[in-house]
Design an enzyme around this catalytic site. Structure first.
Site, PDB file in Angstrom:
ATOM      1  N   ASP A   8     -13.012 -82.218 -43.845  1.00  0.00           N
ATOM      2  CA  ASP A   8     -11.802 -82.661 -43.154  1.00  0.00           C
ATOM      3  C   ASP A   8     -10.593 -82.238 -43.976  1.00  0.00           C
ATOM      4  O   ASP A   8     -10.523 -82.540 -45.181  1.00  0.00           O
ATOM      5  CB  ASP A   8     -11.800 -84.180 -42.987  1.00  0.00           C
ATOM      6  CG  ASP A   8     -12.945 -84.680 -42.111  1.00  0.00           C
ATOM      7  OD1 ASP A   8     -13.682 -83.838 -41.562  1.00  0.00           O
ATOM      8  OD2 ASP A   8     -13.089 -85.909 -41.982  1.00  0.00           O
ATOM      9  N   ASP A 129     -15.378 -89.825 -28.617  1.00  0.00           N
ATOM     10  CA  ASP A 129     -15.067 -90.843 -29.618  1.00  0.00           C
ATOM     11  C   ASP A 129     -15.079 -92.185 -28.902  1.00  0.00           C
ATOM     12  O   ASP A 129     -14.256 -92.420 -28.008  1.00  0.00           O
ATOM     13  CB  ASP A 129     -13.694 -90.595 -30.240  1.00  0.00           C
ATOM     14  CG  ASP A 129     -13.580 -89.209 -30.863  1.00  0.00           C
ATOM     15  OD1 ASP A 129     -14.610 -88.673 -31.303  1.00  0.00           O
ATOM     16  OD2 ASP A 129     -12.461 -88.665 -30.897  1.00  0.00           O
TER      17      ASP A 129
END
EC number: 5.3.1.16
Length: 239
Positions: A8, A129
């Site tokens: 990330d 998500d």
């Protein structure tokens, strides 16, 4: 089952967030160095998230990501801030193997069909998500309907795979919630990669036994709570 360490990237640095909050970022340094480390330890590929893109700075980190994608020559899936067909095409043309479209796929579902027709479904992953059974979009702030219904819709539009992230447990290093994963796997036929809460070889084994195609390891991996070789062994047992 495949294992994808997360890389990330926020402001050019490798970070891990807790519950998706940038103010809770732990900084780990050079993303390329981490990418090479995970590959040296046997990772099946890389799960790259352009967090600056997710927070509205779409092209930030682009050169960095392109460079280490070329250097590593490994399977790479990428998400974060993909808001248009053009954004996705830019990454795919730059060498990313699979793009992950989440919020924009809910706002504009036909984008999935367009990308699948142009690049092939195997290069298009719809991101789901979910919190308490609801898809969450716009930085996990707004509910947008049943995660199972969206999964079926994305599959019907041509997404070749799904990324399921359980927002309730993401970044907490407290283990997975297997029930929503098994419910999802029962509803779709495309491969499902799971992210969120994976903190032990036991979690990996549970996902493998449930039929998940892959797992993304993030916070627990960087914090040393789980070692990549152990996760790989659990993922590939019985093969």
């Amino acid at each position: 089952m495949e294992i994808y360490p997360a890389v990330d990237i926020l402001d050019g640095r490798c970070v891990q967030l807790v519950q998706g909050r940038p103010e809770a970022a732990t900084v780990y340094g050079d993303p390329a160095a981490w990418a090479h480390r995970w590959l040296d330890e046997g990772a099946d590929g890389l799960h790259v998230v352009n967090l600056d893109g997710a927070f509205g700075r779409a092209r930030k980190n682009a050169d960095l990501i392109r460079a280490f994608t070329r250097e590593t020559e490994t399977f790479t899936e990428l998400g974060g801030g993909i808001r248009s067909v053009e954004d996705a095409a830019g990454w795919l043309d730059a060498g990313v193997d699979r793009v992950i479209v989440s919020t924009q796929a809910v706002r504009e579902p036909e984008m999935i069909r367009t990308l699948a027709e142009e690049f092939g479904g195997e290069r298009v992953m719809a991101g789901i998500d979910a919190r308490a059974g609801e898809v969450m979009i716009e930085g996990w702030e707004r509910p947008a309907g049943s995660y199972l219904s969206w999964a079926e819709r994305f599959e019907s539009l041509g997404a070749g795979s799904l990324l399921y992230t359980n927002v309730d447990v993401e970044g907490l290093q407290q283990g997975i919630a297997i029930e929503p994963v098994t419910e999802l796997l029962a509803r779709v036929k495309v491969p499902v990669v799971v992210s969120g809460g994976i903190s032990s070889p036991g979690d990996v084994a549970a996902l493998r036994d449930a039929g998940a195609a892959g797992a993304v390891l993030g916070s627990a991996l960087y914090a040393g709570k789980v070692r990549l070789p152990e996760a790989m062994e659990a993922a590939h047992a019985n093969e």
